[in-house]
Structure formats: structure tokens, C-alpha cells
Design a protein around this motif. Structure first.
Motif, PDB file in Angstrom:
ATOM      1  N   LYS A  25       0.836  -1.208   0.000  1.00 38.93           N
ATOM      2  CA  LYS A  25       0.000   0.000   0.000  1.00 38.93           C
ATOM      3  C   LYS A  25       0.865   1.250   0.000  1.00 38.93           C
ATOM      4  O   LYS A  25       2.019   1.217   0.407  1.00 38.93           O
ATOM      5  CB  LYS A  25      -0.850   0.037   1.282  1.00 38.93           C
ATOM      6  N   VAL A 185      -4.374   5.824  -4.704  1.00 37.08           N
ATOM      7  CA  VAL A 185      -4.863   4.867  -5.708  1.00 37.08           C
ATOM      8  C   VAL A 185      -3.918   4.902  -6.912  1.00 37.08           C
ATOM      9  O   VAL A 185      -3.792   5.935  -7.577  1.00 37.08           O
ATOM     10  CB  VAL A 185      -6.293   5.251  -6.162  1.00 37.08           C
ATOM     11  N   GLY A 238      -7.298  -0.063   7.999  1.00 36.50           N
ATOM     12  CA  GLY A 238      -6.797   0.728   6.870  1.00 36.50           C
ATOM     13  C   GLY A 238      -6.959   2.215   7.138  1.00 36.50           C
ATOM     14  O   GLY A 238      -6.766   2.692   8.261  1.00 36.50           O
ATOM     15  N   GLY A 265      -6.793  -2.813  11.791  1.00 39.07           N
ATOM     16  CA  GLY A 265      -6.330  -3.923  10.958  1.00 39.07           C
ATOM     17  C   GLY A 265      -5.642  -3.414   9.698  1.00 39.07           C
ATOM     18  O   GLY A 265      -6.011  -2.370   9.172  1.00 39.07           O
TER      19      GLY A 265
HETATM   20  N1  LIG Z   1     -13.431   4.828  -3.593  1.00 41.29           N
HETATM   21  C1  LIG Z   1     -12.171   4.627  -3.896  1.00 41.29           C
HETATM   22  O1  LIG Z   1     -11.747   4.807  -4.978  1.00 41.29           O
HETATM   23  C2  LIG Z   1     -11.238   4.185  -2.823  1.00 41.29           C
HETATM   24  C3  LIG Z   1      -9.884   4.545  -2.823  1.00 41.29           C
HETATM   25  C4  LIG Z   1      -9.060   4.132  -1.740  1.00 41.29           C
HETATM   26  C5  LIG Z   1      -9.610   3.346  -0.748  1.00 41.29           C
HETATM   27  N2  LIG Z   1     -10.924   3.031  -0.859  1.00 41.29           N
HETATM   28  C6  LIG Z   1     -11.558   2.222   0.089  1.00 41.29           C
HETATM   29  O2  LIG Z   1     -11.186   2.679   1.350  1.00 41.29           O
HETATM   30  C7  LIG Z   1     -11.274   1.607   2.208  1.00 41.29           C
HETATM   31  C8  LIG Z   1      -9.996   1.487   2.992  1.00 41.29           C
HETATM   32  O3  LIG Z   1      -8.958   1.074   2.131  1.00 41.29           O
HETATM   33  P1  LIG Z   1      -7.555   0.701   2.721  1.00 41.29           P
HETATM   34  O4  LIG Z   1      -6.700   0.271   1.571  1.00 41.29           O
HETATM   35  O5  LIG Z   1      -7.061   1.761   3.609  1.00 41.29           O
HETATM   36  O6  LIG Z   1      -7.855  -0.537   3.651  1.00 41.29           O
HETATM   37  P2  LIG Z   1      -8.649  -1.920   3.369  1.00 41.29           P
HETATM   38  O7  LIG Z   1      -8.638  -2.292   1.955  1.00 41.29           O
HETATM   39  O8  LIG Z   1      -9.951  -1.809   4.078  1.00 41.29           O
HETATM   40  O9  LIG Z   1      -7.673  -2.947   4.139  1.00 41.29           O
HETATM   41  C9  LIG Z   1      -7.406  -2.845   5.548  1.00 41.29           C
HETATM   42  C10 LIG Z   1      -7.420  -4.218   6.176  1.00 41.29           C
HETATM   43  O10 LIG Z   1      -8.742  -4.732   6.123  1.00 41.29           O
HETATM   44  C11 LIG Z   1      -8.657  -6.078   5.687  1.00 41.29           C
HETATM   45  N3  LIG Z   1      -9.932  -6.564   5.132  1.00 41.29           N
HETATM   46  C12 LIG Z   1     -10.222  -6.981   3.877  1.00 41.29           C
HETATM   47  N4  LIG Z   1     -11.481  -7.431   3.814  1.00 41.29           N
HETATM   48  C13 LIG Z   1     -11.998  -7.297   5.050  1.00 41.29           C
HETATM   49  C14 LIG Z   1     -13.248  -7.626   5.618  1.00 41.29           C
HETATM   50  N5  LIG Z   1     -14.233  -8.167   4.890  1.00 41.29           N
HETATM   51  N6  LIG Z   1     -13.422  -7.373   6.918  1.00 41.29           N
HETATM   52  C15 LIG Z   1     -12.462  -6.829   7.675  1.00 41.29           C
HETATM   53  N7  LIG Z   1     -11.243  -6.523   7.206  1.00 41.29           N
HETATM   54  C16 LIG Z   1     -11.015  -6.741   5.902  1.00 41.29           C
HETATM   55  C17 LIG Z   1      -7.516  -6.071   4.713  1.00 41.29           C
HETATM   56  O11 LIG Z   1      -7.037  -7.405   4.546  1.00 41.29           O
HETATM   57  P3  LIG Z   1      -6.602  -8.089   3.160  1.00 41.29           P
HETATM   58  O12 LIG Z   1      -6.274  -6.964   2.213  1.00 41.29           O
HETATM   59  O13 LIG Z   1      -5.404  -8.910   3.519  1.00 41.29           O
HETATM   60  O14 LIG Z   1      -7.760  -8.917   2.739  1.00 41.29           O
HETATM   61  C18 LIG Z   1      -6.531  -5.205   5.468  1.00 41.29           C
HETATM   62  O15 LIG Z   1      -5.847  -5.988   6.431  1.00 41.29           O
HETATM   63  C19 LIG Z   1     -11.580   0.451   1.298  1.00 41.29           C
HETATM   64  O16 LIG Z   1     -12.968   0.408   1.158  1.00 41.29           O
HETATM   65  C20 LIG Z   1     -11.095   0.827  -0.003  1.00 41.29           C
HETATM   66  O17 LIG Z   1     -11.742   0.144  -1.047  1.00 41.29           O
HETATM   67  C21 LIG Z   1     -11.732   3.426  -1.844  1.00 41.29           C
END
Ligand SMILES: NC(=O)c1ccc[n+]([C@@H]2O[C@H](COP(=O)([O-])OP(=O)(O)OC[C@H]3O[C@@H](n4cnc5c(N)ncnc54)[C@H](OP(=O)(O)O)[C@@H]3O)[C@@H](O)[C@H]2O)c1
Ligand SMILES: Cc1cc2nc3c(=O)[nH]c(=O)nc-3n(C[C@H](O)[C@H](O)[C@H](O)COP(=O)(O)OP(=O)(O)OC[C@H]3O[C@@H](n4cnc5c(N)ncnc54)[C@H](O)[C@@H]3O)c2cc1C
Length: 378
Positions: A25, A185, A238, A265
Motif C-alpha cells: 500500500k 490509488v 486501513g 487492521g
Molecule cells: N473509492 C475509492 O476509490 C477508494 C480509494 C481508496 C480506498 N478506498 C476504500 O477505502 C477503504 C480502505 O482502504 P484501505 O486500503 O485503507 O484498507 P482496506 O482495503 O480496508 O484494508 C485494511 C485491512 O482490512 C482487511 N480486510 C479486507 N477485507 C476485510 C473484511 N471483509 N473485513 C475486515 N477486514 C477486511 C484487509 O485485509 P486483506 O487486504 O489482507 O484482505 C486489510 O488488512 C476500502 O474500502 C477501499 O476500497 C476506496
């Protein structure tokens, strides 16, 4: 008064990586100086940001369409902007839009390329998938030789929209500043590197220490701290950690007596433990009564925040029964749903409720009637 329609021009004063070497990341910490604005926020608010497209993408598009970037375009209010300025600030360029595709066949000579464009337009699912990985350069690669006037091209583009970010700081601890925690991103499609509009702009292009970033506050009426003596449970994997850093700073500075329990997490402890030192210090000082972490990729089996909730279900239920507030922030699609289900399961197991009663208790009583279960998910 500054607002979405009258944004304040703020300064970016810090931009550094929180994730460490070897992480999959790129999560960054930003400090935005609101000095001179009188903007006041509470923990739980978000900051809206108007970003700009990468100058290299604007230049490549102008070159490809043989358009002069300095070409003047008269606006609705009769003022004039250059094509370059509009392409940088006012339109979406990192993803091609349907409007452009719909206008495309009429601009193509009869032949296989025109039929290809028409076939794409006739199949909504195919069009969606086609656009998901392509920007305008990719489309122009697929349909070469297109000739468009600047005004015509602009008509075919979608407007740029601001992005929201949960504020990661307390104004009491950082007067005049907003801190943000942003996952950048970046991805590659069709052999070209792409980036998210706002996260990419902030990471790579936003000028430092100049009053040039248009921002506005987005208040959140419900996602806010309770009375200082109430306990709070925060689940923020995250970038979902952002508002909870703000909550903890606020409670630290104001000396709130309620207990604080944080679930965090990420993928790996060594590279992705955002704000590790700050949370360790708060654990040490006692501000954080409990800090439970779930590093999903540090072992063969995935471990998520909801697994830590289950392991501590009895205590979590007793906090909730004692009046604690429960907050969740981050991924809406999967994480927040799984955390919701886990809360329901805990109510069944430790509250002795039948499933429908547990669902009602969590999703209606706690979430709506008592407003003790609050979400900031995206
Ligand atoms: N709208 C957009 O364009 C955009 C841009 C950036 C971020 N986001 C969103 O912002 C949020 C945060 O992103 P982030 O990269 O900081 O963190 P994240 O993707 O939520 O990942 C953080 C942790 O959560 C874990 N995780 C995955 N699935 C899970 C579940 N069902 N329940 C609980 N934990 C889970 C991940 O594990 P693993 O990865 O090992 O499975 C990782 O350890 C996400 O929704 C991401 O899609 C959206
Ligand atoms: C209330 C609220 C609070 C938020 N708080 C935060 C926060 O604190 N921190 C944070 O980081 N974000 C937060 N977000 C999300 C944030 O607003 C943006 O959505 C996020 O930063 C992405 O915006 P962007 O402009 O960088 O990317 P965009 O230009 O919006 O591009 C992102 C899009 O790129 C596409 N994409 C990604 N990967 C690929 C791929 N491999 N192939 C093809 N397409 C792909 C996806 O469709 C994705 O939707 C929040 C959102 C809301 C609504």
C-alpha cells in the motif's frame, strides 16, 4: 463564509508515507494549513478537496487531439479560461465517460471502427467494463485519427467532483490544521500507469506551502464523540483509522474520562501499522484502554478486525451493555458489513437474543434509537 461553493485555498504543509518500505500500500499523512480561514471542525468531520488532473495527462491529450492548450474558451458567465486550465481543474480525465462514447460514432468515418464503437454502445455491460480500465488516451488509442475542436471535446467530458476525506486530527491539538490519512490509488491498465484523481494529485502534484488547495468542511451530525464520560469502541482498519486518531487526540487534550477501545487492521505489522508509535504511546499512557490489532497477511490464515471482536466478545458485549458507543470507519463494501454481522452474532451469543431480536437490537435500537452505533464508511 467558506463552503463547497466558495472553497478556501489552503496550504499543504506536510506529505509523507505512513506505510513502510515493502508495503503493498501507499498510505500517506497530509497536513493542510487552514490558517486565515476561521474554518472550525469537530472530530468526525470530513474535508472536501478539489484536485487537479496531472499536467502530463493534459499535455498528452492536447497533443493527441492536436489542440492548443492556450486556446481561450468562453465560460457561461462570459469570463475566459484557457483549454489547459479547464482540462486541469474542471473535468474528469482519469476515466473515460459514457457521454464521450455516445458522441464517438458520429465522429468516426464509416467502417469497422465505427461499427466497433456502435457495438460497445449497444451493450451496457460491455461498455461499463470497457470504460472501467480506460481513460481518454486509451480510447483514442483504440479509435485513432479522431478530430475534435476544443469546445466539442469539452462538451463530451464529465465535470470533476471533489473528494471527501475523514479528518484525522483534533483542532484542539493542532490549531489551524487538518490532518488526513489517504490511501493513494495507483494501478496500471493498457500498459499505462494511472492514479486516482485526488489521492494521486495530493501525493504527486499538490504544491507545498502555497495557498492553492481548494478545500471545504463536510460536517457529520451523527459521527461524533459522545459525552466525555462515555466509553467508545472504534473499529477502523486501513484508512478507516483516520477519524479515530482525531477522536483520541480530542479525548487526550480534553481529559475525557470515558474508556477507549480501538480495533485496527492492515496487511502487515512491519509495514502497514499506521501511526504505530502514537497508538503505542496512548496505550502506555492509558488513554487507550485496549488496542486490538489484526494483521491479515502476517500468517497463513486471514485475520480481520471482526475476528478480534469475536475473540473479545464477552468484554465487548459488557462495554455495549454499559452504554459504550460503537464506531466503524473504512471499507463499506465488505468490512462494515462483516463487522455488522459480528455485532449481531455477539448479541445472540452474549445477550441471549434470538437472531431477529439481535438484528433489531443492533440495527434499530443501537443504530437508530440510541444512536450508539455509528458509521463513516466509503
Ligand atoms: N473509492 C475509492 O476509490 C477508494 C480509494 C481508496 C480506498 N478506498 C476504500 O477505502 C477503504 C480502505 O482502504 P484501505 O486500503 O485503507 O484498507 P482496506 O482495503 O480496508 O484494508 C485494511 C485491512 O482490512 C482487511 N480486510 C479486507 N477485507 C476485510 C473484511 N471483509 N473485513 C475486515 N477486514 C477486511 C484487509 O485485509 P486483506 O487486504 O489482507 O484482505 C486489510 O488488512 C476500502 O474500502 C477501499 O476500497 C476506496
Ligand atoms: C465520507 C468519506 C470519507 C472518506 N475518507 C477517506 C479517508 O480518510 N482516506 C482515504 O484514503 N479515502 C477516504 N475516502 C475515499 C475518498 O473520498 C476517495 O474516494 C479516494 O481517495 C479515491 O479518490 P481518488 O480521487 O484518489 O480516486 P478516483 O479518481 O476516484 O479513482 C478511484 C477509482 O479508480 C478505480 N480503480 C482503482 N483501481 C483500479 C484498477 N486496478 N483498475 C481500474 N480501475 C481502478 C476504482 O474504480 C476507483 O473507484 C472517503 C470517502 C468518503 C465518502
Amino acid at each position: 463564509m467558506y463552503s463547497k461553493n466558495n472553497p478556501f485555498l489552503a496550504k499543504v504543509t506536510a506529505n509523507y508515507k505512513l506505510t513502510r518500505e515493502g508495503s503493498e500500500k501507499e498510505t500517506r499523512h497530509f497536513i493542510i494549513d487552514l490558517g486565515g480561514s476561521d474554518l472550525v471542525y469537530e472530530p468526525g468531520y470530513s474535508l472536501g478537496i478539489f484536485a487537479q488532473n496531472p499536467p502530463s495527462l493534459v499535455a498528452a491529450l492536447c497533443e493527441r487531439l492536436k489542440l492548443d492548450p492556450s486556446h481561450p474558451i468562453v465560460q457561461k458567465d462570459l469570463s475566459t479560461k484557457t483549454l489547459n486550465e479547464i482540462l486541469l481543474k474542471d473535468v474528469t480525465l482519469n476515466r473515460a465517460g459514457k457521454k464521450f462514447m455516445q458522441a464517438l460514432p458520429a465522429k468516426l468515418p464509416d467502417g469497422p471502427k465505427k461499427s466497433e464503437a456502435e457495438a460497445l454502445l449497444a451493450d451496457a455491460e460491455k461498455l461499463e467494463a470497457y470504460l472501467f480500465t480506460r481513460d481518454y488516451i486509451d480510447v483514442l488509442d483504440d479509435f485513432p485519427g479522431l478530430s475534435l475542436a476544443a469546445e466539442e471535446f469539452l462538451e463530451m467530458l464529465g465535470r470533476s467532483v471533489p473528494r471527501l476525506y475523514s479528518i484525522a486530527s483534533s483542532l484542539k491539538k493542532h490549531p489551524g490544521e487538518v490532518h488526513l490519512t489517504i490511501g493513494v490509488v495507483r494501478y496500471t491498465t493498457h500498459n499505462r500507469e494511472k492514479k486516482g484523481l485526488a489521492s494521486g494529485f495530493l501525493a504527486d502534484h499538490a504544491e507545498m506551502n502555497t495557498s492553492s488547495l481548494p478545500v471545504f468542511l463536510a460536517p457529520n451530525k451523527h459521527f461524533k464523540l459522545p459525552d466525555p464520560d462515555k466509553d467508545v469502541i472504534m473499529v477502523g482498519p486501513g484508512t478507516g483509522i483516520a477519524p479515530f486518531r482525531a477522536f483520541l487526540e480530542e479525548r487526550e487534550v480534553s481529559g475525557a474520562k470515558g474508556r477507549n477501545w480501538l480495533f485496527f487492521g492492515e496487511q502487515r505489522k512491519a509495514t502497514d501499522f499506521l501511526y504505530e508509535e502514537e497508538f503505542a504511546a496512548w496505550k502506555q499512557s492509558g488513554l487507550l484502554t485496549r488496542l486490538d490489532t489484526a494483521f491479515s497477511r502476517d500468517q497463513a490464515e486471514k485475520v480481520y478486525v471482526q475476528d478480534r471482536m469475536r475473540e473479545n466478545a464477552k468484554e465487548l458485549w459488557s462495554w455495549l451493555q454499559g452504554g459504550a458507543y460503537f464506531y466503524v470507519c473504512g471499507d463499506a463494501k465488505r468490512m462494515a458489513k462483516d463487522v455488522n454481522q459480528t455485532l449481531i452474532d455477539i448479541a445472540v451469543e452474549h445477550g441471549g437474543m434470538a437472531l431477529p431480536d439481535a438484528e433489531k437490537h443492533i440495527n434499530e435500537t443501537l443504530a437508530r434509537t440510541e444512536r450508539r452505533y455509528l458509521k463513516d464508511v466509503y
